[in-house]
Design a protein around this motif. Structure first.
Motif, PDB file in Angstrom:
ATOM      1  N   ALA A  26       8.441  -0.552  -2.753  1.00 42.75           N
ATOM      2  CA  ALA A  26       7.084  -0.051  -2.976  1.00 42.75           C
ATOM      3  C   ALA A  26       6.923   1.277  -2.255  1.00 42.75           C
ATOM      4  CB  ALA A  26       6.070  -1.055  -2.450  1.00 42.75           C
ATOM      5  N   PRO A  27       6.156   2.222  -2.826  1.00 39.28           N
ATOM      6  CA  PRO A  27       5.918   3.488  -2.144  1.00 39.28           C
ATOM      7  C   PRO A  27       5.233   3.248  -0.804  1.00 39.28           C
ATOM      8  CG  PRO A  27       5.146   3.554  -4.432  1.00 39.28           C
ATOM      9  CD  PRO A  27       5.468   2.136  -4.118  1.00 39.28           C
ATOM     10  N   PRO A  28       5.427   4.130   0.180  1.00 32.64           N
ATOM     11  CA  PRO A  28       4.723   3.971   1.452  1.00 32.64           C
ATOM     12  C   PRO A  28       3.219   4.073   1.264  1.00 32.64           C
ATOM     13  CG  PRO A  28       5.805   6.113   1.325  1.00 32.64           C
ATOM     14  CD  PRO A  28       6.298   5.309   0.159  1.00 32.64           C
ATOM     15  N   ALA A  29       2.465   3.455   2.184  1.00 32.09           N
ATOM     16  CA  ALA A  29       1.018   3.399   2.044  1.00 32.09           C
ATOM     17  C   ALA A  29       0.388   4.785   2.016  1.00 32.09           C
ATOM     18  CB  ALA A  29       0.417   2.575   3.183  1.00 32.09           C
ATOM     19  N   ASP A  30       1.040   5.772   2.663  1.00 32.67           N
ATOM     20  CA  ASP A  30       0.462   7.117   2.698  1.00 32.67           C
ATOM     21  C   ASP A  30       0.967   7.996   1.557  1.00 32.67           C
ATOM     22  OD1 ASP A  30       3.050   7.358   3.584  1.00 32.67           O
ATOM     23  OD2 ASP A  30       2.568   8.523   5.376  1.00 32.67           O
ATOM     24  N   ALA A  31       1.688   7.407   0.596  1.00 32.07           N
ATOM     25  CA  ALA A  31       2.153   8.184  -0.549  1.00 32.07           C
ATOM     26  C   ALA A  31       0.960   8.592  -1.404  1.00 32.07           C
ATOM     27  CB  ALA A  31       3.129   7.352  -1.378  1.00 32.07           C
ATOM     28  N   PRO A  32       1.034   9.742  -2.070  1.00 27.42           N
ATOM     29  CA  PRO A  32      -0.058  10.142  -2.961  1.00 27.42           C
ATOM     30  C   PRO A  32      -0.237   9.118  -4.068  1.00 27.42           C
ATOM     31  CG  PRO A  32       1.480  11.960  -2.602  1.00 27.42           C
ATOM     32  CD  PRO A  32       2.127  10.729  -2.035  1.00 27.42           C
ATOM     33  N   PRO A  33      -1.458   8.890  -4.501  1.00 23.84           N
ATOM     34  CA  PRO A  33      -1.660   7.927  -5.586  1.00 23.84           C
ATOM     35  C   PRO A  33      -1.065   8.428  -6.889  1.00 23.84           C
ATOM     36  CG  PRO A  33      -3.685   9.132  -5.150  1.00 23.84           C
ATOM     37  CD  PRO A  33      -2.726   9.509  -4.067  1.00 23.84           C
ATOM     38  N   GLY A  66       0.264   1.443  -4.058  1.00 24.35           N
ATOM     39  CA  GLY A  66       0.939   0.214  -3.674  1.00 24.35           C
ATOM     40  C   GLY A  66       2.150  -0.135  -4.504  1.00 24.35           C
ATOM     41  N   ASN A  67       2.419  -1.432  -4.560  1.00 22.58           N
ATOM     42  CA  ASN A  67       3.635  -1.970  -5.155  1.00 22.58           C
ATOM     43  C   ASN A  67       3.480  -2.086  -6.673  1.00 22.58           C
ATOM     44  OD1 ASN A  67       5.799  -3.519  -5.989  1.00 22.58           O
ATOM     45  ND2 ASN A  67       5.643  -5.003  -4.336  1.00 22.58           N
ATOM     46  N   PRO A  68       4.227  -1.310  -7.466  1.00 21.64           N
ATOM     47  CA  PRO A  68       4.061  -1.361  -8.923  1.00 21.64           C
ATOM     48  C   PRO A  68       4.357  -2.724  -9.519  1.00 21.64           C
ATOM     49  CG  PRO A  68       5.352   0.567  -8.270  1.00 21.64           C
ATOM     50  CD  PRO A  68       5.235  -0.306  -7.055  1.00 21.64           C
ATOM     51  N   GLN A  69       5.165  -3.551  -8.801  1.00 21.56           N
ATOM     52  CA  GLN A  69       5.492  -4.882  -9.314  1.00 21.56           C
ATOM     53  C   GLN A  69       4.584  -5.984  -8.752  1.00 21.56           C
ATOM     54  OE1 GLN A  69       8.434  -2.950  -7.937  1.00 21.56           O
ATOM     55  NE2 GLN A  69       8.262  -2.026  -9.948  1.00 21.56           N
ATOM     56  N   GLY A  70       3.642  -5.620  -7.887  1.00 20.30           N
ATOM     57  CA  GLY A  70       2.813  -6.627  -7.239  1.00 20.30           C
ATOM     58  C   GLY A  70       1.649  -7.080  -8.100  1.00 20.30           C
ATOM     59  N   PRO A  71       1.021  -8.194  -7.733  1.00 20.04           N
ATOM     60  CA  PRO A  71      -0.204  -8.616  -8.414  1.00 20.04           C
ATOM     61  C   PRO A  71      -1.247  -7.508  -8.368  1.00 20.04           C
ATOM     62  CG  PRO A  71       0.597 -10.328  -6.932  1.00 20.04           C
ATOM     63  CD  PRO A  71       1.400  -9.103  -6.636  1.00 20.04           C
ATOM     64  N   ALA A  72      -1.991  -7.363  -9.448  1.00 17.76           N
ATOM     65  CA  ALA A  72      -2.905  -6.230  -9.589  1.00 17.76           C
ATOM     66  C   ALA A  72      -4.286  -6.523  -9.006  1.00 17.76           C
ATOM     67  CB  ALA A  72      -3.040  -5.844 -11.053  1.00 17.76           C
ATOM     68  N   PRO A  93      -1.134  -0.551   4.844  1.00 15.33           N
ATOM     69  CA  PRO A  93       0.298  -0.804   4.624  1.00 15.33           C
ATOM     70  C   PRO A  93       0.597  -2.213   4.123  1.00 15.33           C
ATOM     71  CG  PRO A  93      -0.045   0.365   6.695  1.00 15.33           C
ATOM     72  CD  PRO A  93      -1.401  -0.032   6.200  1.00 15.33           C
ATOM     73  N   GLY A  94      -0.091  -3.221   4.670  1.00 20.33           N
ATOM     74  CA  GLY A  94       0.171  -4.588   4.249  1.00 20.33           C
ATOM     75  C   GLY A  94      -0.203  -4.821   2.794  1.00 20.33           C
ATOM     76  N   LEU A  95      -1.385  -4.372   2.396  1.00 19.72           N
ATOM     77  CA  LEU A  95      -1.798  -4.519   0.999  1.00 19.72           C
ATOM     78  C   LEU A  95      -0.896  -3.716   0.077  1.00 19.72           C
ATOM     79  CD1 LEU A  95      -5.718  -4.356   1.228  1.00 19.72           C
ATOM     80  CD2 LEU A  95      -4.270  -6.385   1.021  1.00 19.72           C
ATOM     81  N   ALA A  96      -0.509  -2.511   0.521  1.00 20.02           N
ATOM     82  CA  ALA A  96       0.319  -1.643  -0.326  1.00 20.02           C
ATOM     83  C   ALA A  96       1.702  -2.236  -0.576  1.00 20.02           C
ATOM     84  CB  ALA A  96       0.437  -0.260   0.303  1.00 20.02           C
ATOM     85  N   ARG A  97       2.251  -2.943   0.400  1.00 19.78           N
ATOM     86  CA  ARG A  97       3.558  -3.572   0.202  1.00 19.78           C
ATOM     87  C   ARG A  97       3.506  -4.688  -0.831  1.00 19.78           C
ATOM     88  NH1 ARG A  97       4.002  -2.927   5.817  1.00 19.78           N
ATOM     89  NH2 ARG A  97       3.157  -5.017   6.158  1.00 19.78           N
ATOM     90  N   GLU A  98       2.377  -5.370  -0.885  1.00 15.32           N
ATOM     91  CA  GLU A  98       2.305  -6.605  -1.671  1.00 15.32           C
ATOM     92  C   GLU A  98       1.629  -6.451  -3.025  1.00 15.32           C
ATOM     93  OE1 GLU A  98       0.890 -11.262  -0.932  1.00 15.32           O
ATOM     94  OE2 GLU A  98       0.724  -9.761   0.678  1.00 15.32           O
ATOM     95  N   ARG A 150     -10.606  -7.595   8.519  1.00 16.51           N
ATOM     96  CA  ARG A 150     -11.025  -8.904   7.997  1.00 16.51           C
ATOM     97  C   ARG A 150     -11.106  -8.876   6.476  1.00 16.51           C
ATOM     98  NH1 ARG A 150     -16.747 -12.172   9.208  1.00 16.51           N
ATOM     99  NH2 ARG A 150     -16.616 -13.519   7.357  1.00 16.51           N
ATOM    100  N   PHE A 151     -11.716  -7.831   5.929  1.00 14.22           N
ATOM    101  CA  PHE A 151     -11.853  -7.751   4.482  1.00 14.22           C
ATOM    102  C   PHE A 151     -10.488  -7.793   3.802  1.00 14.22           C
ATOM    103  CE2 PHE A 151     -12.046  -5.578   0.430  1.00 14.22           C
ATOM    104  CZ  PHE A 151     -13.179  -6.112  -0.157  1.00 14.22           C
ATOM    105  N   ASN A 152      -9.542  -7.032   4.330  1.00 16.53           N
ATOM    106  CA  ASN A 152      -8.216  -6.974   3.706  1.00 16.53           C
ATOM    107  C   ASN A 152      -7.491  -8.309   3.779  1.00 16.53           C
ATOM    108  OD1 ASN A 152      -8.895  -4.332   3.286  1.00 16.53           O
ATOM    109  ND2 ASN A 152      -7.393  -3.463   4.687  1.00 16.53           N
ATOM    110  N   ARG A 153      -7.649  -9.023   4.900  1.00 15.90           N
ATOM    111  CA  ARG A 153      -7.054 -10.363   4.999  1.00 15.90           C
ATOM    112  C   ARG A 153      -7.633 -11.290   3.943  1.00 15.90           C
ATOM    113  NH1 ARG A 153      -8.018  -9.617  10.557  1.00 15.90           N
ATOM    114  NH2 ARG A 153      -9.809 -11.033  10.438  1.00 15.90           N
ATOM    115  N   GLU A 154      -8.934 -11.271   3.795  1.00 18.51           N
ATOM    116  CA  GLU A 154      -9.583 -12.189   2.859  1.00 18.51           C
ATOM    117  C   GLU A 154      -9.284 -11.812   1.412  1.00 18.51           C
ATOM    118  OE1 GLU A 154     -13.723 -12.446   3.938  1.00 18.51           O
ATOM    119  OE2 GLU A 154     -13.271 -13.587   5.771  1.00 18.51           O
ATOM    120  N   LEU A 155      -9.206 -10.506   1.123  1.00 16.97           N
ATOM    121  CA  LEU A 155      -8.854 -10.079  -0.228  1.00 16.97           C
ATOM    122  C   LEU A 155      -7.419 -10.484  -0.559  1.00 16.97           C
ATOM    123  CD1 LEU A 155      -9.333  -8.554  -2.859  1.00 16.97           C
ATOM    124  CD2 LEU A 155      -8.748  -6.435  -1.654  1.00 16.97           C
ATOM    125  N   ALA A 156      -6.496 -10.292   0.389  1.00 15.94           N
ATOM    126  CA  ALA A 156      -5.104 -10.677   0.161  1.00 15.94           C
ATOM    127  C   ALA A 156      -4.994 -12.185  -0.102  1.00 15.94           C
ATOM    128  CB  ALA A 156      -4.237 -10.270   1.346  1.00 15.94           C
TER     129      ALA A 156
END
Length: 303
Positions: A22-29, A48-54, A75-80, A289-295
């Motif tokens: 997956a591209p790094p979290a700071d990569a351009p969109p 984020g991760n092109p193969q991850g859940p959308a 970074p955590g959301l972007a990896r997944e 907290r929001f990112n944990r709950e969204l993930a």
């Protein structure tokens, strides 16, 4: 429902190799232009991760895709996850046509969401809507149903316009004598006050400048056209059968926490998450907290 003017490998049907990191979290969109059925082009940004859940993020009134920076660049959301945020019509870098026909009908908003989902090939995304984004999510499920979604997250979001007691004082800054005034100085002052009321935990000076800049990108005719739209989706909410998270700050000055309680009580099995001492933007004010709950919501929906 829509087509893309600026392509990418995914949109052309070429799937990246599974081993590709997956591209790094700071990569351009990865930027896309999506044309809605009525011809309005909206700007969409893929992270984020092109193969991850959308996950598809829908921002609120006078805001922008940049509102979701603390999610799309986490970074955590972007990896997944594969995350897409877009500027709704009339906002940010999207088209801003004049005429109520582009803003008043719910179908225009529903088809816009559908166009983004179809054009970017989002497979059963989690749909996340903030504030006015709740109206847009409501338009989508009213017009197209929820069959193409895996979950929904209502964030300080409007789910009913029937009870004015569920709206707070922040809305007083909008309208023809406030943020939609024909007088630029009045509109700017009102927009500053409105934006301040979006937060209990205030943004830094630098972040506030960025937010004010994209708020002021919304022209007067759009601000006026978005106001006063009816909303009656309780029957659609009662019929939902997908994981639903309702996120609300207990100090929200625009859409009161009673709106979140109404949403959670109406959607079968919905989970209500109330943030103490947080305002209208819990995803910004308490991003960890929001990112944990969204993930967690996205993972549960992907099973």
């Amino acid at each position: 429902m829509g087509s893309v003017a600026l392509g990418s490998a995914a949109l052309l049907g070429v799937k990246p190799a599974r081993a590709q990191p997956a591209p790094p979290a700071d990569a351009p969109p990865r930027q896309h232009r999506v044309r809605a059925p009525d011809g309005v082009e909206v700007a969409a940004y893929e992270h984020g991760n092109p193969q991850g859940p959308a996950i598809l993020f829908v921002h609120g009134y006078m805001q922008a895709a940049l509102s979701w920076d603390r999610q799309t660049r986490d970074p955590g959301l972007a990896r997944e996850f594969r995350m897409v945020a877009y500027d709704i019509r009339g906002h940010g870098m999207s088209g801003k046509p004049e005429g109520d026909a582009f803003y008043k009908p719910g179908k225009a908003w529903a088809d816009e969401v559908g166009a983004v989902i179809d054009a970017l090939g989002l497979r059963r995304p989690v749909l996340v809507g903030w504030s006015y984004g709740g109206r847009i999510m409501g338009d989508y499920i009213a017009e197209h149903g929820a069959g193409s979604l895996s979950a929904m997250n209502w964030v300080g979001a409007t789910s009913s316009a029937a009870d004015p007691s569920r709206f707070g004082r922040g809305g007083r800054h909008n309208g023809p004598n406030g943020g939609a005034s024909a007088d630029p100085a009045t509109a700017i002052r009102a927009t500053v006050a409105f934006l301040r009321d979006c937060f209990e935990v205030q943004p830094s000076a630098s972040d506030f400048e960025t937010m004010l800049a994209f708020n002021m990108m919304v022209p007067r005719h759009v601000r006026l056209a978005l106001q006063g739209r009816p909303m009656d989706i309780d029957a659609k909410l009662r019929a939902l059968s997908l994981p639903t998270l309702v996120t609300h700050g207990d100090q929200d000055k625009l859409v009161l926490a009673s709106m979140g309680r109404h949403t959670a009580a109406t959607v079968p099995g919905a989970r209500l998450s109330v943030y103490e001492n947080i305002g209208h933007a819990p995803f910004w004010e308490d991003a960890p907290r929001f990112n944990r709950e969204l993930a967690a919501l996205a993972r549960s929906a992907a099973r």
